[in-house]
Design an enzyme around this catalytic site. Sequence first.
Site, PDB file in Angstrom:
ATOM      1  N   MET A 126      -5.553  -7.243   8.653  1.00  0.00           N
ATOM      2  CA  MET A 126      -5.313  -6.239   9.697  1.00  0.00           C
ATOM      3  C   MET A 126      -6.492  -4.837  10.089  1.00  0.00           C
ATOM      4  O   MET A 126      -7.008  -5.055   9.151  1.00  0.00           O
ATOM      5  CB  MET A 126      -4.214  -5.877   9.281  1.00  0.00           C
ATOM      6  CG  MET A 126      -2.924  -7.544  10.121  1.00  0.00           C
ATOM      7  SD  MET A 126      -1.510  -6.754   9.327  1.00  0.00           S
ATOM      8  CE  MET A 126      -1.293  -6.012   7.699  1.00  0.00           C
ATOM      9  N   ARG A 153      -3.116   3.189   8.416  1.00  0.00           N
ATOM     10  CA  ARG A 153      -3.711   2.267   7.479  1.00  0.00           C
ATOM     11  C   ARG A 153      -2.160   1.344   7.604  1.00  0.00           C
ATOM     12  O   ARG A 153      -1.294   2.017   7.708  1.00  0.00           O
ATOM     13  CB  ARG A 153      -3.833   2.493   6.164  1.00  0.00           C
ATOM     14  CG  ARG A 153      -4.694   3.647   5.990  1.00  0.00           C
ATOM     15  CD  ARG A 153      -4.250   4.322   4.642  1.00  0.00           C
ATOM     16  NE  ARG A 153      -5.589   3.257   3.782  1.00  0.00           N
ATOM     17  CZ  ARG A 153      -5.295   3.784   2.631  1.00  0.00           C
ATOM     18  NH1 ARG A 153      -4.266   5.483   1.984  1.00  0.00           N
ATOM     19  NH2 ARG A 153      -5.762   2.662   1.583  1.00  0.00           N
ATOM     20  N   TYR A 212      14.097 -34.890 -19.826  1.00  0.00           N
ATOM     21  CA  TYR A 212      12.657 -35.092 -20.517  1.00  0.00           C
ATOM     22  C   TYR A 212      11.469 -34.868 -18.736  1.00  0.00           C
ATOM     23  O   TYR A 212      11.949 -35.954 -18.387  1.00  0.00           O
ATOM     24  CB  TYR A 212      11.941 -36.163 -21.286  1.00  0.00           C
ATOM     25  CG  TYR A 212      12.175 -37.030 -21.507  1.00  0.00           C
ATOM     26  CD1 TYR A 212      10.933 -38.010 -20.339  1.00  0.00           C
ATOM     27  CD2 TYR A 212      13.176 -37.832 -21.452  1.00  0.00           C
ATOM     28  CE1 TYR A 212      10.929 -39.007 -20.257  1.00  0.00           C
ATOM     29  CE2 TYR A 212      13.255 -38.907 -21.004  1.00  0.00           C
ATOM     30  CZ  TYR A 212      12.238 -39.288 -20.277  1.00  0.00           C
ATOM     31  OH  TYR A 212      12.942 -40.990 -19.687  1.00  0.00           O
ATOM     32  N   GLY A 218      -8.208  -7.530   4.538  1.00  0.00           N
ATOM     33  CA  GLY A 218      -9.204  -7.745   5.828  1.00  0.00           C
ATOM     34  C   GLY A 218      -8.661  -8.104   7.247  1.00  0.00           C
ATOM     35  O   GLY A 218      -9.409  -8.478   8.161  1.00  0.00           O
ATOM     36  N   LYS A 261       1.113  -1.232  -0.133  1.00  0.00           N
ATOM     37  CA  LYS A 261       0.110   0.066   0.035  1.00  0.00           C
ATOM     38  C   LYS A 261       0.224   1.735   0.592  1.00  0.00           C
ATOM     39  O   LYS A 261       0.434   2.591  -0.807  1.00  0.00           O
ATOM     40  CB  LYS A 261      -0.958  -0.256   1.447  1.00  0.00           C
ATOM     41  CG  LYS A 261      -2.074   0.585   1.205  1.00  0.00           C
ATOM     42  CD  LYS A 261      -2.981   0.848   2.390  1.00  0.00           C
ATOM     43  CE  LYS A 261      -3.829  -0.629   2.595  1.00  0.00           C
ATOM     44  NZ  LYS A 261      -4.139  -0.934   3.777  1.00  0.00           N
ATOM     45  N   ARG A 301      -3.070  -1.353  -6.625  1.00  0.00           N
ATOM     46  CA  ARG A 301      -1.903  -2.639  -6.183  1.00  0.00           C
ATOM     47  C   ARG A 301      -2.144  -3.117  -8.081  1.00  0.00           C
ATOM     48  O   ARG A 301      -3.438  -3.011  -8.150  1.00  0.00           O
ATOM     49  CB  ARG A 301      -2.112  -3.532  -5.220  1.00  0.00           C
ATOM     50  CG  ARG A 301      -3.426  -4.197  -5.132  1.00  0.00           C
ATOM     51  CD  ARG A 301      -3.803  -4.545  -3.868  1.00  0.00           C
ATOM     52  NE  ARG A 301      -5.343  -4.941  -4.070  1.00  0.00           N
ATOM     53  CZ  ARG A 301      -5.706  -5.000  -2.912  1.00  0.00           C
ATOM     54  NH1 ARG A 301      -5.309  -4.682  -1.502  1.00  0.00           N
ATOM     55  NH2 ARG A 301      -7.774  -5.079  -2.479  1.00  0.00           N
ATOM     56  N   CYS A 307       9.554 -40.318 -14.257  1.00  0.00           N
ATOM     57  CA  CYS A 307       8.050 -40.434 -14.971  1.00  0.00           C
ATOM     58  C   CYS A 307       7.507 -40.748 -13.799  1.00  0.00           C
ATOM     59  O   CYS A 307       8.068 -40.713 -12.575  1.00  0.00           O
ATOM     60  CB  CYS A 307       8.242 -41.547 -16.165  1.00  0.00           C
ATOM     61  SG  CYS A 307       8.801 -43.103 -14.623  1.00  0.00           S
ATOM     62  N   SER A 351      15.417 -43.345 -16.609  1.00  0.00           N
ATOM     63  CA  SER A 351      14.568 -42.716 -15.972  1.00  0.00           C
ATOM     64  C   SER A 351      14.487 -42.735 -14.410  1.00  0.00           C
ATOM     65  O   SER A 351      13.681 -43.960 -13.259  1.00  0.00           O
ATOM     66  CB  SER A 351      13.325 -43.278 -16.543  1.00  0.00           C
ATOM     67  OG  SER A 351      12.182 -42.187 -16.415  1.00  0.00           O
TER      68      SER A 351
END
Length: 895
Positions: A102, A91, A867, A100, A22, A335, A847, A779
Amino acid sequence: MPKYVYDFHEGNKDMADLLGGKGANLAEMTTMGLPVPPGFTITTEACRAYLATGAQPAELADEVELHLHGMERRMGRKLGQVDAPLLVSVRSGGRYSMPGMMETVLDIGLTDESVHGLAAWTDDHRLAWDSYRRLLHMFGQTVLGIDPTHFTAALADAKTAKGVTGDLDLDTADLMRLAQRFKAIIREQTGRDFPQDPHEQLDLAIRAVFNSWNTERARIYRRAEHIPHDLGTAVTVCAMVFGNLGMDSGTGVAFTRDPATGRPGAYGDYLADAQGEDVVAGIRNTLPLAELARLHPVPYAQLTEIMRTLEHHYRDLCDIEFTIERGRLWMLQTRVGKRTAAAAFRIADALRAEGLIDDDEALRRVTGAQLTQLMFPRFSADTSLPRIATGVAASPGAAVGQAVFDSATAVAWSQRGIDVILVRQETNPDDLDGLIHAQGVLTSHGGKTSHAAVVARGLGRTCVCGADELEIDPAARRCTGRGGVVVTEGDTISIDGTSGAVYLGSVPVEPSPIVEYFQGRLQADADSLVRAVDRIVRHADNRRHLGVLANADTPADAQRAHQFGAEGIGLCRTEHMFLGDRRELVERLILADTDTERAAALAALLPLQRADFVGILTAMNGLPVTIRLLDPPLNEFLPDHTELATRVAVADATGHPDPAATRLLRAVQRLHEQNPMLGLRGVRLGLVVPGLYDMQVRAIAEAAAQCAKDGGQPEAEIMIPLVGDARELAVISDRAATVLAAVRTETGIALPHRIGTMIELPRAALTAGRIATWAQFFSFGTNDLTQTTWGMSRDDVEGAFFPAYLDQGIFAVSPFQTIDRDGVGRLMTLAVREGRAQRPDLTIGVCGEHGGDPDSIHFCHDIGLDYVSCSPFRVPVARLEAGRAAIGESTTDSR
Ligand code: ADP
Ligand code: MG
Ligand code: MG
């Protein structure tokens, strides 16, 4: 000496760590020349110091005073000044948005005296007293810790006494009385008066915001969102502007695009004559932004212009808070806005098309997790069926079925072909079978890490848990939901694992358009969402270094994987090819006493296996298909021990002994293992069951030869499971070479067949260099490698204690879901290094389910694998995340 306070002129959007989102963005807007009221931000560092010591850093008070003076000079008014008071808001706001969670206190600086000054200065007595009662309430609640119902009850009483319902129906005199009442509440509840020194108010409010970082709800929120607890919040002090100065004033929130769909066009809500949270609190009906255009064309035009500026500046969807004070627009927050999965794809592609971002940036802005969400079938949007509960959306999907209240019924009914939803207060390991057989599971207790949720996600079942509106009575086989609606066993219900909604009745399910597109039933330009997915996934393909293959055992699965973009089959299991009708042949093989009997059983299996492989090689023509030789323990192919023993006992007792059954029973007993996972399976079978692997290799070679003869391009690779030592592989390779040579001679067709191994035991990883002498590819079987590295049998542990481990933070995530980099990952890294040192052209992949998990895919990229192979459904996600890994993006969504 650290600097604890930054004026809005001194910060910028990249300082969110220090100024909170903020504060950083208010500073950015100030520097951009947008109309932001003057203000300053106290750093998160000051908060951390305060929370660590319980005292504000010594320099902080002076720095705050200094910046306050600067603000007072610019405004020409002083905090709490009697004739024309400056008021401020205090704030909260940390690095990550915690909506919501704090506290914020508005209208600091009002006192019994300055309230008159405000009335005179604004020429609005009502505003002054309205603001004062708001301050007394907010300050009493957040700073002094008074139960807010004291204030809300007093407000309700005031309205009732007057016979009105809206806050706006209270006039100045009513609000004055209310302020007196609120002051009395503060005195009664705290034993002291509301502080009449504005500087004391400010100081106490700053401390309250610091403290709000550690409230229970803030901690719970952070745990759920994986936000560290030690960041602290910044505190922004901002000059008040008034949206409650009559009907030419107001306050609103807006998005520069629709955050639900991502479609262009500003989207927001506005409330006239209102302040602060009134817009979102739902106390009065808000107006859509379009109405504002009609009411206040000038500030509206300015707002639209600012939204355009912000979107260009941030190159992203922004959400904003604004206030109009007597026709004048003020920006109070912005934001980069949160968005749904569909919006993330649409917005990324739209911004790219507008030239604000490039293809790489568009790829950074969407995640595999979001793509997954878009691929589940969904309930059609407009259902009129009654919603009977809302729970935690724990495992996505849209499931429809008949309600059953115990697992035995779930199994029995599903075996009769009925779709069921298992409804339980909570599940435990005994419910596993029920979960497997159900379309989805619904519980009234427990959250995202409850047994039901963990197991359902693992199984890919839809789950809604913690639906505490449901009163479940398992004994009576019914539950009662919202509005007293009763669901009895057999009633159809629908559960939405993406939203947590539970409906009575059958909500129509429609396939995801993204899946329709991949399967060729929708064109890429059918819709802006499909277009976005198409473009971004194809860009990921251009970028990625990892190949993406699929795990598929049947031609149909292979076909589907190919449609999803798989470049081959990385794991084709053969065990299912020994089930069903063929079980009997396997029994014959196991029971064979002589070579002749065994050879006959294998000879009967050979043509069946060959036909299986022809099917898959044909479906994947021209692409590699890695076929794994038989892996599971043999007794998985034999009848259940108890059942068989009963049969034999009954036969013996009734004087009609069954020799075949008796023989089978002896085999079952002989093959029984305490720990089948660590028993006679994988390559060990190949080494001790004569002819088994030879038969499979022959079936593969003959199938490939047949495909080639028919003009195809078969690319079969042979993979040996559960190797722990190079000599195991050496023996099997040798024999395979003999079989392959024989088939070559018999068919006259010479095809290369690569032989490789799975790396799924720690010993295999540790001796990978030697194993690579015999393997052309590796693999990683990361499922078994995780089981054997951790010493945990997945099926036994996931339900038994994983929820507790997750709750206690021993795992942030299950190692069966995401590769454990520190343990399993180190073994993999070592195996890659030593395997490639021995054989530089060694192909290495992964895999198992990790191959489709975003974090694991990034790990595979990092250690240089060739892969990943995953289930067909996850192939698009793997393509996307492999591309994101290649451009150096993390898996998490920063938006
Ligand atoms: P949250 O983080 O919950 O959005 P905010 O700090 O943004 O809390 O403030 C709560 C409400 O008060 C918002 O609607 C905001 O626009 C409003 N607000 C905050 N500061 C001021 C101010 N200086 N003038 C007018 N309204 C303000
Ligand atoms: Mg806000
Ligand atoms: Mg394995």
